[in-house]
Design an enzyme around this catalytic site. Structure first.
Site, PDB file in Angstrom:
ATOM      1  N   CYS A  75       0.842  -1.197   0.000  1.00  0.00           N
ATOM      2  CA  CYS A  75       0.000   0.000   0.000  1.00  0.00           C
ATOM      3  C   CYS A  75       0.882   1.254   0.000  1.00  0.00           C
ATOM      4  O   CYS A  75       1.516   1.539  -1.001  1.00  0.00           O
ATOM      5  CB  CYS A  75      -1.005  -0.053   1.156  1.00  0.00           C
ATOM      6  SG  CYS A  75      -2.378   1.114   0.956  1.00  0.00           S
ATOM      7  N   HIS A 163      -3.652  -5.269   0.836  1.00  0.00           N
ATOM      8  CA  HIS A 163      -3.070  -5.743   2.090  1.00  0.00           C
ATOM      9  C   HIS A 163      -3.119  -7.270   2.143  1.00  0.00           C
ATOM     10  O   HIS A 163      -4.138  -7.847   2.522  1.00  0.00           O
ATOM     11  CB  HIS A 163      -3.811  -5.137   3.289  1.00  0.00           C
ATOM     12  CG  HIS A 163      -3.511  -3.687   3.463  1.00  0.00           C
ATOM     13  ND1 HIS A 163      -2.427  -3.249   4.185  1.00  0.00           N
ATOM     14  CD2 HIS A 163      -4.114  -2.586   2.976  1.00  0.00           C
ATOM     15  CE1 HIS A 163      -2.386  -1.930   4.146  1.00  0.00           C
ATOM     16  NE2 HIS A 163      -3.398  -1.506   3.418  1.00  0.00           N
ATOM     17  N   GLU A 165      -1.797  -9.154   4.218  1.00  0.00           N
ATOM     18  CA  GLU A 165      -1.709  -9.625   5.606  1.00  0.00           C
ATOM     19  C   GLU A 165      -3.049  -9.756   6.310  1.00  0.00           C
ATOM     20  O   GLU A 165      -3.118 -10.317   7.407  1.00  0.00           O
ATOM     21  CB  GLU A 165      -0.789  -8.688   6.417  1.00  0.00           C
ATOM     22  CG  GLU A 165      -1.355  -7.306   6.697  1.00  0.00           C
ATOM     23  CD  GLU A 165      -1.175  -6.282   5.579  1.00  0.00           C
ATOM     24  OE1 GLU A 165      -1.389  -5.089   5.866  1.00  0.00           O
ATOM     25  OE2 GLU A 165      -0.829  -6.647   4.444  1.00  0.00           O
TER      26      GLU A 165
END
Length: 185
Positions: A75, A163, A165
């Site tokens: 990002c 993202h 994660e």
């Protein structure tokens, strides 16, 4: 054991980036973005530039682009790479966080190619890369963002707008696995 530094750009998910890497058996360390690369780089096999709220708060994160290990921007981290290396970053048309269907346009890309032909991700598009930096290849796009991912495999510099994660991103671990593989070469 593979060692990766996660440079903390004050993102709300940075701790999840560290955890995702640890879950893969990586010695992942959070590093304040004011830390000089010389204090970190001799001890790591790769660097993740985390997301974050603002380019005004990236500290010395730009300095990590000159290290001799693979670098993965997430990002804001990807936007920082583009901004520093002659790409263009601007406001996104879409804005806040949402689930996004992403088309993988380079199935041979070492970071996101294994996700081809499409994947579903959790992303913010408040700001985004508008023009790729020199030497980079567009590796993924969506209906809401023309540059969802980019790579310069020759320099081992990679970035994703989304993202990987967070639980909302499908196959996010695979993106981290692919980056770890680059760090182990």
């Amino acid at each position: 054991m593979t060692r990766i530094a996660v440079v903390d750009n004050h993102g709300q998910f940075t701790h999840l980036e560290q955890r995702a890497l640890r879950d893969l058996g990586v010695d992942a360390t959070l590093v304040d973005n004011e830390t000089p690369p010389a204090d970190v780089v001799g001890d790591v096999d790769g660097v993740v530039l985390s997301g974050g709220p603002s380019m005004d708060r990236v500290g010395r994160a730009r300095d990590y682009l000159d290290v001799d290990v693979p670098v993965f921007g997430i990002c804001l981290g990807m936007q920082l790479i583009a901004d520093e290396l002659d790409g263009t970053v601007g406001s996104g048309d879409y804005g806040g966080y949402a689930d996004v269907d992403v088309e993988i346009v380079d199935p041979d890309d070492p970071l996101v190619g294994s996700l081809a032909p499409t994947t579903r991700v959790w992303a913010s598009h408040a700001d985004e890369v508008k023009e790729l930096p020199s030497g980079f290849t567009l590796t993924a796009r969506s209906d809401v963002c023309g540059v969802e991912a980019m790579s310069d495999a020759d320099r081992d510099l990679y970035g994703v707008q989304w993202h990987p994660e967070v639980a909302h991103t499908e196959r996010g671990d695979e993106v981290f696995e692919n980056f770890v593989a680059r760090c182990r070469r």
